[in-house]
Design an enzyme around this catalytic site. Structure first.
Site, PDB file in Angstrom:
ATOM      1  N   CYS A  33       0.907  -1.195  -0.155  1.00  0.00           N
ATOM      2  CA  CYS A  33      -0.157  -0.092  -0.034  1.00  0.00           C
ATOM      3  C   CYS A  33       0.856   1.142   0.108  1.00  0.00           C
ATOM      4  O   CYS A  33       0.211   2.381  -0.078  1.00  0.00           O
ATOM      5  CB  CYS A  33      -0.898  -0.139   1.354  1.00  0.00           C
ATOM      6  N   CYS A 102      -1.777  -5.125   7.208  1.00  0.00           N
ATOM      7  CA  CYS A 102      -1.287  -4.057   6.355  1.00  0.00           C
ATOM      8  C   CYS A 102      -0.719  -2.779   7.323  1.00  0.00           C
ATOM      9  O   CYS A 102       0.334  -2.574   6.999  1.00  0.00           O
ATOM     10  CB  CYS A 102      -2.415  -3.584   5.600  1.00  0.00           C
TER      11      CYS A 102
HETATM   12 FE1  FES Z   1      -1.750  -0.204   4.306  1.00  0.00          FE
HETATM   13 FE2  FES Z   1      -2.444   1.704   5.818  1.00  0.00          FE
HETATM   14  S1  FES Z   1      -3.386   1.052   3.860  1.00  0.00           S
HETATM   15  S2  FES Z   1      -0.609   0.229   6.159  1.00  0.00           S
END
Ligand code: FES
Length: 122
Positions: A33, A102
């Site tokens: 991301c 994430c």
């Molecule tokens: Fe991946 Fe925030 S969208 S860490």
């Protein structure tokens, strides 16, 4: 979707910024991301006297960064090294499942900063 604690740390992040004379700095990024977390430490006598963070990322990434600084402050580096991403998520009363892998990198950034401290202060 987010717990009250996540919203609180996202809206009022603690310990944001940089430490000018930091003696440990750690950075981790999430390739999928693009979010980046950087942690600055001021360690004295093996105790984390000050800790700040700069995070370029989503709300959950900011909340985990903020929480990890609160959890690390005042701890010895050995105590801070055993803080886990899981413990940070639990302290925030959980994260949405899709954010667990994430945004939950703050303990890793803290560990990198401690590693940097150990390598550069021998
Ligand atoms: Fe991946 Fe925030 S969208 S860490």
């Amino acid at each position: 979707m987010y717990t009250d604690k996540v919203m609180d740390h996202f809206s009022n992040p603690r310990n944001v910024g940089e430490i000018e004379n930091a003696n440990g700095v750690g950075e981790v990024g999430n390739a999928s991301c693009g979010d980046i977390m950087k942690i600055f430490l001021k360690v004295e006598d093996d105790i984390i006297k000050d800790v700040k963070f700069k995070t370029f990322g989503c709300g959950a990434a900011i909340a985990t960064s903020s929480m990890v600084t609160e959890m690390a402050l005042g701890k010895t580096i050995d105590e801070a090294l055993v803080l886990t991403n899981q413990a940070v998520a639990e302290a925030l009363d959980g994260l949405p499942p899709n954010k667990m892998h994430c945004s939950n990198l703050a303990a890793d950034a803290l560990h990198e900063a401690i590693k940097n401290y150990k390598e550069t202060n021998v």
